[in-house]
Every structure is written in structure tokens, then in C-alpha cells.
Design an enzyme around this catalytic site. Structure first.
Site, PDB file in Angstrom:
ATOM      1  N   HIS A  85       0.849  -1.187   0.000  1.00 31.69           N
ATOM      2  CA  HIS A  85       0.000   0.000   0.000  1.00 31.69           C
ATOM      3  C   HIS A  85       0.879   1.230   0.000  1.00 31.69           C
ATOM      4  O   HIS A  85       1.939   1.232   0.621  1.00 31.69           O
ATOM      5  CB  HIS A  85      -0.917   0.019   1.232  1.00 31.69           C
ATOM      6  CG  HIS A  85      -2.081   0.920   1.055  1.00 31.69           C
ATOM      7  ND1 HIS A  85      -2.025   2.261   1.328  1.00 31.69           N
ATOM      8  CD2 HIS A  85      -3.317   0.668   0.580  1.00 31.69           C
ATOM      9  CE1 HIS A  85      -3.192   2.794   1.038  1.00 31.69           C
ATOM     10  NE2 HIS A  85      -4.003   1.867   0.576  1.00 31.69           N
TER      11      HIS A  85
ATOM     12  N   ASP B 253      -7.981  -5.288  -0.534  1.00 30.46           N
ATOM     13  CA  ASP B 253      -8.402  -6.152  -1.640  1.00 30.46           C
ATOM     14  C   ASP B 253      -8.121  -7.624  -1.387  1.00 30.46           C
ATOM     15  O   ASP B 253      -8.740  -8.484  -2.014  1.00 30.46           O
ATOM     16  CB  ASP B 253      -7.688  -5.731  -2.936  1.00 30.46           C
ATOM     17  CG  ASP B 253      -8.307  -4.478  -3.523  1.00 30.46           C
ATOM     18  OD1 ASP B 253      -9.540  -4.384  -3.492  1.00 30.46           O
ATOM     19  OD2 ASP B 253      -7.564  -3.609  -3.992  1.00 30.46           O
TER      20      ASP B 253
HETATM   21  N1  ACO Z   1       3.956  -7.741  -4.606  1.00 31.45           N
HETATM   22  C1  ACO Z   1       5.296  -7.790  -4.740  1.00 31.45           C
HETATM   23  N2  ACO Z   1       6.092  -6.718  -4.600  1.00 31.45           N
HETATM   24  C2  ACO Z   1       5.493  -5.557  -4.297  1.00 31.45           C
HETATM   25  C3  ACO Z   1       4.104  -5.438  -4.134  1.00 31.45           C
HETATM   26  C4  ACO Z   1       3.338  -6.591  -4.306  1.00 31.45           C
HETATM   27  N3  ACO Z   1       2.011  -6.543  -4.160  1.00 31.45           N
HETATM   28  N4  ACO Z   1       3.795  -4.174  -3.832  1.00 31.45           N
HETATM   29  C5  ACO Z   1       4.950  -3.520  -3.804  1.00 31.45           C
HETATM   30  N5  ACO Z   1       5.976  -4.351  -4.094  1.00 31.45           N
HETATM   31  C6  ACO Z   1       7.381  -3.990  -4.162  1.00 31.45           C
HETATM   32  C7  ACO Z   1       7.663  -3.356  -5.508  1.00 31.45           C
HETATM   33  O1  ACO Z   1       8.002  -4.285  -6.504  1.00 31.45           O
HETATM   34  C8  ACO Z   1       8.774  -2.403  -5.169  1.00 31.45           C
HETATM   35  O2  ACO Z   1       9.967  -3.148  -5.072  1.00 31.45           O
HETATM   36  P1  ACO Z   1      11.360  -2.533  -5.589  1.00 31.45           P
HETATM   37  O3  ACO Z   1      11.590  -1.307  -4.762  1.00 31.45           O
HETATM   38  O4  ACO Z   1      12.331  -3.629  -5.368  1.00 31.45           O
HETATM   39  O5  ACO Z   1      11.134  -2.202  -7.040  1.00 31.45           O
HETATM   40  C9  ACO Z   1       8.440  -1.936  -3.752  1.00 31.45           C
HETATM   41  O6  ACO Z   1       7.648  -2.988  -3.189  1.00 31.45           O
HETATM   42  C10 ACO Z   1       7.651  -0.639  -3.748  1.00 31.45           C
HETATM   43  O7  ACO Z   1       6.485  -0.835  -4.550  1.00 31.45           O
HETATM   44  P2  ACO Z   1       5.781   0.253  -5.433  1.00 31.45           P
HETATM   45  O8  ACO Z   1       4.973  -0.401  -6.485  1.00 31.45           O
HETATM   46  O9  ACO Z   1       6.774   1.292  -5.860  1.00 31.45           O
HETATM   47  O10 ACO Z   1       4.844   0.904  -4.329  1.00 31.45           O
HETATM   48  P3  ACO Z   1       3.708   1.924  -4.607  1.00 31.45           P
HETATM   49  O11 ACO Z   1       3.509   2.691  -3.364  1.00 31.45           O
HETATM   50  O12 ACO Z   1       3.982   2.676  -5.852  1.00 31.45           O
HETATM   51  O13 ACO Z   1       2.468   0.983  -4.927  1.00 31.45           O
HETATM   52  C11 ACO Z   1       0.671  -0.477  -4.746  1.00 31.45           C
HETATM   53  C12 ACO Z   1       1.474   0.644  -4.062  1.00 31.45           C
HETATM   54  C13 ACO Z   1       0.271  -0.011  -6.156  1.00 31.45           C
HETATM   55  C14 ACO Z   1      -0.559  -0.758  -3.937  1.00 31.45           C
HETATM   56  C15 ACO Z   1       1.569  -1.726  -4.847  1.00 31.45           C
HETATM   57  O14 ACO Z   1       1.884  -2.187  -3.555  1.00 31.45           O
HETATM   58  C16 ACO Z   1       0.914  -2.814  -5.659  1.00 31.45           C
HETATM   59  O15 ACO Z   1       1.039  -2.832  -6.895  1.00 31.45           O
HETATM   60  N6  ACO Z   1       0.205  -3.770  -5.002  1.00 31.45           N
HETATM   61  C17 ACO Z   1      -0.505  -4.807  -5.715  1.00 31.45           C
HETATM   62  C18 ACO Z   1      -1.813  -4.278  -6.275  1.00 31.45           C
HETATM   63  C19 ACO Z   1      -2.832  -4.045  -5.211  1.00 31.45           C
HETATM   64  O16 ACO Z   1      -3.043  -4.863  -4.327  1.00 31.45           O
HETATM   65  N7  ACO Z   1      -3.498  -2.897  -5.311  1.00 31.45           N
HETATM   66  C20 ACO Z   1      -4.571  -2.525  -4.379  1.00 31.45           C
HETATM   67  C21 ACO Z   1      -4.106  -1.464  -3.460  1.00 31.45           C
HETATM   68  S1  ACO Z   1      -5.327  -1.053  -2.265  1.00 31.45           S
HETATM   69  C22 ACO Z   1      -6.502  -0.247  -3.146  1.00 31.45           C
HETATM   70  O17 ACO Z   1      -6.265   0.393  -4.119  1.00 31.45           O
HETATM   71  C23 ACO Z   1      -7.847  -0.389  -2.744  1.00 31.45           C
END
Ligand code: ACO
Length: 380
Positions: A258, A309
Site C-alpha cells: 500500500h 483487496d
Molecule cells: N507484490 C510484490 N512486490 C510488491 C508489491 C506486491 N504486491 N507491492 C509492492 N511491491 C514492491 C515493488 O516491486 C517495489 O519493489 P522494488 O523497490 O524492489 O522495485 C516496492 O515494493 C515498492 O512498490 P511500489 O509499487 O513502488 O509501491 P507503490 O507505493 O507505488 O504501490 C501499490 C502501491 C500499487 C498498492 C503496490 O503495492 C501494488 O502494486 N500492489 C498490488 C496491487 C494491489 O493490491 N493494489 C490494491 C491497493 S489497495 C486499493 O487500491 C484499494
């Protein structure tokens, strides 16, 4: 330029919702989400988000009456929905049907507060009808008229089933899920709604912008992807090898991580509990057990927490809801939050227009077509 994605940027002042990502707290207008999930109803939360205070009994009755009598769709919208392609994604159909509603609302362009509140009521009441009809129509079933009684959750499940009254556990489970999804500060779809509203476009257009943003798999679309992953895993024993493969391929595990929460998402607590209870009632705790295993592993290996989610997926699955309706159900709930934010934006508006830092080329000279190929070749 910061970390990108407007991370940690404060883009609005709002009195609707407070997310404390460090403490893992979620507050709607001063009320803790744990209290609301335990004691409140979705309709009461709608009133709270729109008015900043909990309703008295008669205020709640007033809102309930308005919501219940606003559920029916204009016949022309139902007819148009029957012409949508059967294979259209429910979020596409929802986005389109909501956009159509504005053409059948004489007040669509009225911008005074009372007219906009009426639109908030109509959209909150009509989106569940649209979602239920999307499923009925694509399955060649007759549409069921909404009842002018009962809660939004009860009436939605009634319509979705083709006219059977749902049981109390299903109604309360969905009602809690709706409370938990109702608002979340400047999440992507709410921000989209506010950016649109800030141009002083109409309420419907701002809502359509929000629905488009919610559809994405990084936002509301994640809940559908979670259940697809669990189905693919199939058994508790398959969780670990499946996850290891995903980690090796650098795939994201949907339902985890998140932007704001650095600790457990407080909404996941309730949905986890509900997933377990519904599983036990149905005598099938497999989806809950698999979810627990995934959670343990992703937390252990990646340090990531489940978000809203993740457990909503197994909850909706246990409620027998078709998978591609999970995100539209999210929209059913979040409509209340979008409405609160659109109203708040209109009440104290300034165009939202940030800047981009230009990182492209400069001082290019225009050249005619004949010379461009030569230039291209020279640049290779
Ligand atoms: N699975 C694996 N790795 C992850 C995940 C995940 N779900 N989420 C974050 N990471 C990792 C990224 O790969 C990144 O790693 P790195 O630094 O080695 O490249 C690091 O954690 C930071 O992740 P970002 O994507 O830059 O974090 P951001 O704050 O931009 O994204 C988000 C947040 C979009 C929710 C992300 O965690 C994600 O894509 N999660 C999966 C999708 C999801 O569940 N979305 C629903 C969110 S809640 C809602 O909207 C209601």
C-alpha cells in the site's frame, strides 16, 4: 522531483477521511473504522461522509427513504444495457451506464449544493442496480425491479440473485464490506474525481473519471486478481511453490502493499475475520486457509502486508458473487466517498493543475519530410 507518483504529496485539505499509515488507523469524520465496522450500517456511514456527523434516527430514516426510492434505473438505460456486448467487462458496462445516467437526469448540469446532493443519492442508489443488471442481462435473465425496502446490501443481493431474499449473514457481511471500502482519503479514484470536479464539470463526469481509475489492477481491480491467483494455486500445498515462482519472475502479488500503510491495513483485519467466519459457516475454509498461507509467506519474504483487496476476494467468493463483479462492488461502496469528495471540492474549489518537470529535448529545428529520413539514418 520527488519519488514519483505524488508519494507523500499533500494535494488537498479534507475533513472526510484520515489515513494514518504508520499507526494503521483509518478514520471517517472522526470515527474509527473499527467502531463503524462493528456497530454501524453502510447507510449510516454514507450519512456520516456526506454530513460530517452521524445521523439521528429520523435523519437516517430520511436518507434511507431517498436512497430506497432512487434505486430504479431510467428504462432507456436498461434498454441500452441490453445492447451492450455480452462479453463486455462489468467495469466497462458500469462506466458506460453511469455516463448514460446523466443524459436522463434533468439536473445533470445543475451545480447548486442541493441538486448535487440529489445526484449523490441517485448515483449511490442506482449503481447497485446497474451492477446487478449487468450480471442478469449477460446471463439472459430478466431484470428484477429493486425493492423500496431494506438496506442497499440486502437489495443488491436480492436483485443479483434474480429475486430471492438473501440471508442475514450474507447481508451483514456485504454491509460491513461496503463500510470498509466507503472512503480512503486521496486514493487514485477519489483524486481523479476531485481533479475532474475541480474543472467544475458535472457530478456524473467526475464519477465516471473515478470509475475509470478504480478499474485498474493497481487499485480496485486487484480484488479480482487475488481470487484468480488463489484459484490458480488451488490448494494450500501449492501456495509456496506458486509464490516462489511469482517472486522469481518479479511479479506483484495482488492484494499486498500500500502506498500509505506501512503496517497492517485496518480494513484487512475485518475482512480476514469475515473470510474465516464465512468459510466455517459454509464448511469450506480452504480459501481462508490459502489466504492465510499467502499472507504469512508474502509478509515473511517481502515484508508486505495484505491490503483491503486481499481478504475481500475470499469474502466475495464465499458469498457466491461472480469474480468480475468484485471491482464493481467496490465502486458501489466507494461511490459514497467519491460523492463526499466531489461535494467538498465544489464547496471550496480551485482548479487542480500541477506542473510537470520537463525532461525532454530542447531547441530542435523543424525539417521537411525528405530530410527527416536522412536525419534518422544519421542518428542511428
Ligand atoms: N507484490 C510484490 N512486490 C510488491 C508489491 C506486491 N504486491 N507491492 C509492492 N511491491 C514492491 C515493488 O516491486 C517495489 O519493489 P522494488 O523497490 O524492489 O522495485 C516496492 O515494493 C515498492 O512498490 P511500489 O509499487 O513502488 O509501491 P507503490 O507505493 O507505488 O504501490 C501499490 C502501491 C500499487 C498498492 C503496490 O503495492 C501494488 O502494486 N500492489 C498490488 C496491487 C494491489 O493490491 N493494489 C490494491 C491497493 S489497495 C486499493 O487500491 C484499494
Amino acid at each position: 522531483m520527488g519519488k514519483g507518483g505524488l508519494e507523500d504529496v499533500v494535494a488537498a485539505q479534507s475533513a472526510i477521511c484520515d489515513v494514518d499509515g504508520t499507526a494503521g488507523r483509518l478514520i471517517y469524520c472522526g470515527y474509527d473504522i473499527h467502531d463503524l465496522a462493528e456497530h454501524s450500517t453502510f447507510e449510516e456511514v454514507i450519512y456520516l461522509l456526506w454530513n460530517g456527523q452521524l445521523p439521528t434516527k429520523s435523519e437516517l430514516e430520511g436518507l434511507n427513504k431517498l436512497l430506497r426510492t432512487s434505486r430504479a434505473l431510467p428504462p432507456a438505460v436498461i434498454e441500452a444495457m441490453k445492447k451492450f456486448p455480452k462479453e463486455a467487462m462489468p467495469m466497462e458496462a458500469l462506466r458506460t451506464a453511469v455516463s448514460m445516467l446523466s443524459m436522463y437526469d434533468k439536473e445533470a448540469e445543475e451545480m447548486d449544493k442541493e441538486a448535487n446532493l440529489r445526484k449523490a443519492v441517485k448515483l449511490t442508489a442506482q449503481i447497485p442496480t446497474i451492477v446487478a443488471y449487468i450480471d442478469l442481462i449477460r446471463n439472459d435473465k430478466p431484470v428484477v425491479a429493486p425493492r423500496e425496502e431494506g438496506s442497499l446490501a440486502e437489495n443488491f443481493l436480492y436483485m443479483l440473485s434474480g429475486g430471492t431474499m438473501p440471508n442475514e449473514v450474507a447481508v451483514r457481511s456485504l454491509d460491513i464490506a461496503l463500510i470498509l471500502h466507503a472512503d480512503h482519503e486521496l486514493n487514485a479514484s477519489t483524486f481523479a474525481a476531485r481533479v475532474a470536479a475541480a474543472t467544475l464539470t458535472d457530478f456524473y463526469s467526475a464519477t465516471v473519471a473515478a470509475i475509470g481509475a478504480l478499474k485498474g489492477p493497481l487499485h480496485g481491480g486487484a480484488n479480482q486478481e487475488v481470487i484468480k491467483m488463489l484459484i490458480e494455486m488451488g490448494t494450500v500445498d501449492n501456495v509456496l511453490p506458486h509464490l516462489q515462482k511469482m517472486f522469481a519472475n518479479h511479479e506483484k502479488v495482488m492484494g499486498f502493499g500500500h502506498r500509505v500503510y506501512k503496517t497492517e491495513d485496518p480494513r484487512a483485519f475485518h475482512l480476514r475475520k469475515m473470510s474465516e467466519e464465512l468459510g466455517k459457516r459454509a464448511g469450506d475454509t480452504k480459501w481462508y486457509e490459502m489466504s492465510r498461507k499467502v499472507e504469512e509467506q508474502v509478509k515473511g519474504d517481502k515484508g508486505l502486508n495484505a491490503n483491503v483487496d486481499f481478504y475481500s476476494a475470499s469474502v466475495y467468493y464465499m458469498l457466491g458473487i461472480p469474480i468480475d463483479l468484485y471491482t464493481p462492488i467496490f465502486a458501489m461502496s466507494r461511490m459514497s466517498g467519491w460523492a463526499a469528495h466531489i461535494l467538498e471540492q465544489y464547496a471550496n474549489n480551485r482548479l487542480i493543475r500541477p506542473r510537470a518537470e520537463y525532461v525532454g529535448k530542447r531547441d530542435q529545428k523543424w525539417v521537411p519530410f525528405e530530410k527527416r529520413q536522412q536525419l534518422e539514418a544519421a542518428n542511428k
